[in-house]
Design a protein around this motif. Structure first.
Motif, PDB file in Angstrom:
ATOM      1  N   THR A   1     -16.173  -0.232 -12.669  1.00 18.45           N
ATOM      2  CA  THR A   1     -15.080   0.997 -12.571  1.00 18.45           C
ATOM      3  C   THR A   1     -14.696   1.157 -13.649  1.00 18.45           C
ATOM      4  O   THR A   1     -15.054   0.287 -14.809  1.00 18.45           O
ATOM      5  N   ALA A   2     -13.786   2.115 -13.936  1.00 15.37           N
ATOM      6  CA  ALA A   2     -13.187   3.067 -15.150  1.00 15.37           C
ATOM      7  C   ALA A   2     -12.261   1.847 -15.250  1.00 15.37           C
ATOM      8  O   ALA A   2     -12.483   2.398 -16.598  1.00 15.37           O
ATOM      9  N   TRP A   3     -11.811   0.901 -15.054  1.00 15.88           N
ATOM     10  CA  TRP A   3     -10.547   0.048 -15.044  1.00 15.88           C
ATOM     11  C   TRP A   3     -10.619  -0.710 -14.375  1.00 15.88           C
ATOM     12  O   TRP A   3     -10.735  -0.832 -12.607  1.00 15.88           O
ATOM     13  N   PRO A   4      -9.713  -2.671 -14.622  1.00 16.61           N
ATOM     14  CA  PRO A   4     -10.070  -3.541 -13.606  1.00 16.61           C
ATOM     15  C   PRO A   4      -9.136  -3.527 -12.371  1.00 16.61           C
ATOM     16  O   PRO A   4      -8.552  -3.638 -12.374  1.00 16.61           O
ATOM     17  N   MET A   5      -9.870  -1.832 -11.861  1.00 16.78           N
ATOM     18  CA  MET A   5      -8.944  -1.919 -10.376  1.00 16.78           C
ATOM     19  C   MET A   5      -8.736  -2.751  -9.335  1.00 16.78           C
ATOM     20  O   MET A   5      -7.795  -3.411  -8.953  1.00 16.78           O
ATOM     21  N   TRP A   6      -9.790  -3.806  -8.946  1.00 12.23           N
ATOM     22  CA  TRP A   6     -10.144  -4.615  -8.343  1.00 12.23           C
ATOM     23  C   TRP A   6      -9.153  -6.231  -8.456  1.00 12.23           C
ATOM     24  O   TRP A   6      -8.697  -6.704  -7.793  1.00 12.23           O
ATOM     25  N   VAL A   7      -8.454  -6.250  -9.370  1.00 15.15           N
ATOM     26  CA  VAL A   7      -8.138  -7.165  -9.841  1.00 15.15           C
ATOM     27  C   VAL A   7      -6.834  -7.247  -9.562  1.00 15.15           C
ATOM     28  O   VAL A   7      -6.266  -7.783  -8.630  1.00 15.15           O
ATOM     29  N   ALA A   8      -6.777  -6.154 -10.375  1.00 14.80           N
ATOM     30  CA  ALA A   8      -5.075  -5.560  -9.915  1.00 14.80           C
ATOM     31  C   ALA A   8      -5.234  -5.435  -8.271  1.00 14.80           C
ATOM     32  O   ALA A   8      -3.567  -5.607  -7.727  1.00 14.80           O
ATOM     33  N   VAL A   9      -6.187  -4.544  -7.782  1.00 14.84           N
ATOM     34  CA  VAL A   9      -5.854  -4.504  -6.336  1.00 14.84           C
ATOM     35  C   VAL A   9      -5.308  -6.246  -5.426  1.00 14.84           C
ATOM     36  O   VAL A   9      -4.864  -6.712  -4.742  1.00 14.84           O
ATOM     37  N   ALA A  10      -6.867  -6.525  -5.743  1.00 14.58           N
ATOM     38  CA  ALA A  10      -6.322  -8.695  -5.139  1.00 14.58           C
ATOM     39  C   ALA A  10      -5.334  -9.175  -5.374  1.00 14.58           C
ATOM     40  O   ALA A  10      -4.878  -9.513  -4.550  1.00 14.58           O
ATOM     41  N   ALA A  11      -4.889  -9.268  -6.263  1.00 11.81           N
ATOM     42  CA  ALA A  11      -4.053  -9.909  -7.254  1.00 11.81           C
ATOM     43  C   ALA A  11      -2.474  -9.656  -6.211  1.00 11.81           C
ATOM     44  O   ALA A  11      -1.546  -9.763  -5.905  1.00 11.81           O
ATOM     45  N   LEU A  12      -2.264  -8.200  -6.344  1.00 13.46           N
ATOM     46  CA  LEU A  12      -0.742  -7.535  -6.017  1.00 13.46           C
ATOM     47  C   LEU A  12      -1.022  -7.820  -4.201  1.00 13.46           C
ATOM     48  O   LEU A  12       0.300  -8.251  -3.971  1.00 13.46           O
ATOM     49  N   ALA A  13      -2.278  -7.055  -3.395  1.00 11.96           N
ATOM     50  CA  ALA A  13      -2.144  -8.199  -2.329  1.00 11.96           C
ATOM     51  C   ALA A  13      -1.639  -9.223  -1.590  1.00 11.96           C
ATOM     52  O   ALA A  13      -1.263  -9.465  -1.147  1.00 11.96           O
ATOM     53  N   VAL A  14      -2.713 -10.470  -2.825  1.00 14.78           N
ATOM     54  CA  VAL A  14      -2.174 -11.567  -2.036  1.00 14.78           C
ATOM     55  C   VAL A  14      -0.641 -12.075  -2.606  1.00 14.78           C
ATOM     56  O   VAL A  14      -0.556 -12.855  -2.224  1.00 14.78           O
ATOM     57  N   ALA A  15       0.045 -10.825  -3.635  1.00 15.13           N
ATOM     58  CA  ALA A  15       1.503 -11.758  -3.961  1.00 15.13           C
ATOM     59  C   ALA A  15       1.965 -11.411  -2.595  1.00 15.13           C
ATOM     60  O   ALA A  15       2.972 -12.062  -2.685  1.00 15.13           O
ATOM     61  N   VAL A  16       1.701 -10.492  -2.556  1.00 16.32           N
ATOM     62  CA  VAL A  16       2.682  -9.374  -1.258  1.00 16.32           C
ATOM     63  C   VAL A  16       2.569 -10.233  -0.179  1.00 16.32           C
ATOM     64  O   VAL A  16       3.200 -11.021   1.114  1.00 16.32           O
ATOM     65  N   CYS A  17       0.799 -10.881   0.377  1.00 15.05           N
ATOM     66  CA  CYS A  17       0.825 -11.606   1.636  1.00 15.05           C
ATOM     67  C   CYS A  17       2.006 -13.238   1.300  1.00 15.05           C
ATOM     68  O   CYS A  17       2.290 -13.819   1.781  1.00 15.05           O
ATOM     69  N   GLY A  18       1.454 -13.868   0.470  1.00 13.41           N
ATOM     70  CA  GLY A  18       2.536 -14.796  -0.842  1.00 13.41           C
ATOM     71  C   GLY A  18       4.648 -14.558  -0.003  1.00 13.41           C
ATOM     72  O   GLY A  18       4.707 -15.795   0.379  1.00 13.41           O
ATOM     73  N   TRP A  19       4.167 -13.224  -0.421  1.00 18.33           N
ATOM     74  CA  TRP A  19       5.586 -12.934  -0.589  1.00 18.33           C
ATOM     75  C   TRP A  19       5.764 -13.040   1.203  1.00 18.33           C
ATOM     76  O   TRP A  19       6.954 -13.723   2.052  1.00 18.33           O
ATOM     77  N   LEU A  20       5.691 -12.613   2.393  1.00 16.51           N
ATOM     78  CA  LEU A  20       5.298 -12.544   3.654  1.00 16.51           C
ATOM     79  C   LEU A  20       5.621 -14.050   4.312  1.00 16.51           C
ATOM     80  O   LEU A  20       6.143 -14.435   4.912  1.00 16.51           O
ATOM     81  N   ALA A  21       4.641 -14.986   3.958  1.00 22.79           N
ATOM     82  CA  ALA A  21       4.428 -16.071   4.393  1.00 22.79           C
ATOM     83  C   ALA A  21       5.550 -16.987   4.111  1.00 22.79           C
ATOM     84  O   ALA A  21       6.702 -17.276   5.127  1.00 22.79           O
ATOM     85  N   SER A  22       6.383 -15.971   2.876  1.00 19.20           N
ATOM     86  CA  SER A  22       7.684 -17.147   2.487  1.00 19.20           C
ATOM     87  C   SER A  22       9.123 -16.641   2.951  1.00 19.20           C
ATOM     88  O   SER A  22      10.138 -17.478   3.403  1.00 19.20           O
TER      89      SER A  22
END
Length: 626
Positions: free
Chosen positions: A174-195
């Motif tokens: 991709t033009a920039w490492p977009m999927w790294v950003a998407v995955a990391a942000l999604a996992v962080a949000v899921c972790g916060w919701l679980a907390s």
């Protein structure tokens, strides 16, 4: 409760949301760390143009540095404040970090990405003391090993998932490492919701005054660890595991490529095998330990780590193949042996690490348990840094190959273990007890809940064989000081073991009045310290299989120390190799692998205890089952 599976904890709010929260945190750490490492190696020219080796090592240092700097400070926070609110704030901080990561990835800003990496290490530093400090608050003592096993399994599976996913996401075109950003942000949000669903865990020391001097507080944390010798060596054992594990795990990629001649898929598979081994070994601990903190598994884990670490050296090829993928690798001679060695190293690592974490949690005072964990994290980080330096020296100046490094680490593991088990023989004693009740005999226990979890107590049992104390020691949830005949205690080869187990030698007044008086003094001291004391009121091993008339020693002790007495009965042990049914020269290995029983009765209050009542209670428990 003892018959319920540890996996039921997933369905309970006191554990399930916390497990998901901590596992997603570990996953996110490793997605970002490994994605960044891949970007540094393959796209360094676009991200600063610096030496890639320097960048990779700098990134590793930035992640681990906060553990040295801030563990002591935030160990205090974990003890002073309610834990669930802290967890939610930490996870919200992680969401913010991943937002910065997305910005850094979009801009290709290397300093910002390294700052995020430092922030993830900082977040893990804050979370660590809470992670292991909260478990004893939300789990019953008999659930502690199972809970730790699930946490270790979740952590290592998350490490594997992040190790595989990070480079794959970074490699998407991709033009920039977009999927790294998407995955990391999604996992962080899921972790916060679980907390949000983690239940309250009260502050254990709300009056604690925070010491903001990180250096003096670090020293204070280490002093907390050193206050209890067993905790100290438990922590050192954990730190050594991270030295051993880091040495093995970090070398697996290079081992795959440079020794086996494999590709990235084979590397991922071997990492997976290692982590599956740790996960299975961790989960097996609850069953093998009978739902209690069983440090007898630690020597077993050490033996496995050493033997299979050595065998991995001998199983490794002398010259690598070229471009092996998993299918062609398994067609090679000796490939399954390598896989089995890695699996067993992981499995025995689980046997080793889970009881140690549970031991440190169980033996640390609740008021400063999180600060003990913080001190443990400091030492873990130190040992991991030393492991990296050790590997660099061995593979560089010393000229070792990776298999030779594995061999040296395995031998060093045996030396370290021998040292720890010599100075803290409780590990070895519990191992002997564990072996006895899981190999020579099959022990069924009823009424174990009648042994109080805390406080002084006398365990009184009929005396059938020479191994009675070992069987009771192996089944009791608490370390017990046994009273034993002084001539057995003085056997030259065994004396150090009995002394290490804090056995109390005793003699009759006619044999040695001084030894008898000293025995009563030691019993008084142990009971005053709140320890269980084991006594065989018959005063000797039965010669005919029947319970002999009781002596009055227990009643005399209780007169001076008003503690409850728990009656116990060993059944189906008469006639075994270790009983006195036959003379020594006529004994045969009878009842090997046979089923024996330990029956535990309800405690008799001190005010109600008499020698006659105690004898009647033990006779009733045993019945006709000799």
């Amino acid at each position: 409760m003892s018959g319920r599976s540890q996996f039921r904890l997933f369905t309970e709010r006191r554990f399930g949301p916390f497990f998901v929260t901590q596992a997603l945190g570990a996953l996110n750490d490793n997605i970002f760390k490994n994605a960044l490492a891949a970007l540094l190696v393959f796209e360094a020219s676009q991200m600063g143009g610096l030496n890639t080796d320097q960048l990779v090592n700098l990134s590793a240092l930035l992640f681990i540095l906060p553990f040295f700097l801030f563990s002591a400070l935030f160990g205090q926070f974990a003890d002073k404040f309610e834990k669930s609110a802290q967890i939610r704030r930490i996870k919200l901080f992680e969401v913010g970090l991943m937002g910065l990561a997305a910005l850094g990835l979009w801009l290709g800003n290397l300093p910002l990405l390294l700052l995020v990496l430092f922030g993830l290490g900082f977040q893990s530093t804050i979370f660590g003391p809470i992670k292991y400090g909260i478990l004893p608050q939300v789990l019953a003592p008999r659930e502690l090993v199972g809970g730790n096993a699930l946490v270790e399994m979740g952590t290592f599976v998350a490490i594997l998932g992040g190790t595989i996913a990070g480079p794959l996401l970074a490699g998407v075109d991709t033009a920039w490492p977009m999927w790294v950003a998407v995955a990391a942000l999604a996992v962080a949000v899921c972790g916060w919701l679980a907390s949000l669903y983690v239940p309250r865990a009260a502050a254990v020391d709300p009056g604690l005054k925070i010491n903001w001097n990180i250096f003096s507080e670090s020293i204070r944390n280490l002093k907390f660890i050193g206050a209890d010798r067993t905790v100290l060596h438990g922590v050192l054992g954990i730190s050594w595991f991270w030295f051993f594990g880091a040495t093995i795990l970090v070398q697996v990629p290079s081992y795959t490529i440079n020794v086996l001649g494999g590709d990235e898929r084979l590397m991922s598979m071997l990492l997976g095998v290692f982590i599956v081994g740790i996960s299975v070994g961790s989960l097996a601990c609850e069953k093998l330990s009978n739902h209690r903190v069983e440090i007898g598994l630690v020597p077993l884990g050490t033996i496995g780590l050493t033997l299979f670490g050595i065998d991995l050296y001998f199983a490794s090829p002398l010259s690598p193949a070229v471009g092996l993928e998993p299918a062609t690798f398994f067609a090679q001679a000796g490939s399954w042996r390598i896989v089995f060695d890695l699996l067993m190293i992981g499995g025995f690592g689980g046997f080793y690490i889970v009881p140690l974490y549970a031991l440190v949690q169980a033996r640390s005072a609740a008021s400063h348990r999180s600060r003990v964990i913080a001190g443990n994290n400091i030492l873990n980080a130190l040992f991991m840094v030393v492991a990296a330096v050790f590997a660099i020296i061995m593979l560089g100046a010393a000229g070792f190959t990776i298999p030779q490094l594995f061999l040296a680490t395995a031998i060093l593991n045996a030396v370290v273990a021998l040292y720890i088990f010599t100075i803290v023989p409780e590990f070895l004693l519990r191992f002997v007890a564990w072996l006895l009740i899981h190999t020579i005999y099959r022990v069924k226990v009823t009424g174990l809940e009648n042994i109080p979890e805390k406080g002084a107590v006398i365990l009184a049992c009929n005396h059938v064989s020479y191994v009675d104390p070992v069987i009771i020691m192996g089944m009791s949830p608490r370390p017990t000081r046994f009273v034993m005949w002084y001539k057995l205690y003085d056997i030259p080869v065994m004396r150090w073991l009995f002394r290490a187990g804090k056995a109390i030698p005793i003699a009759s007044a006619s044999e040695d009045a001084d030894i008898l008086a000293a025995a009563y003094e030691k019993i008084d001291a142990e009971l005053a310290a709140g320890a269980p004391v084991g006594i065989f009121p018959e005063g000797g091993i039965t010669r005919d299989g029947e319970i002999q008339p009781f002596k009055g020693g227990v009643a005399k002790i209780v007169e001076q120390n008003p503690v409850p007495v728990v009656p116990m009965a060993l059944c189906h042990l008469w006639g075994s190799l270790f009983s006195r049914r036959d003379s020594f020269w006529k004994r045969r290995p009878y009842k090997l692998f046979g089923r024996i029983e330990l029956r535990v009765g309800e405690p008799i209050p001190a005010a109600e205890l008499t020698t006659e009542r105690l004898e009647a209670a033990i006779r009733a428990l045993r019945g006709d089952d000799r």
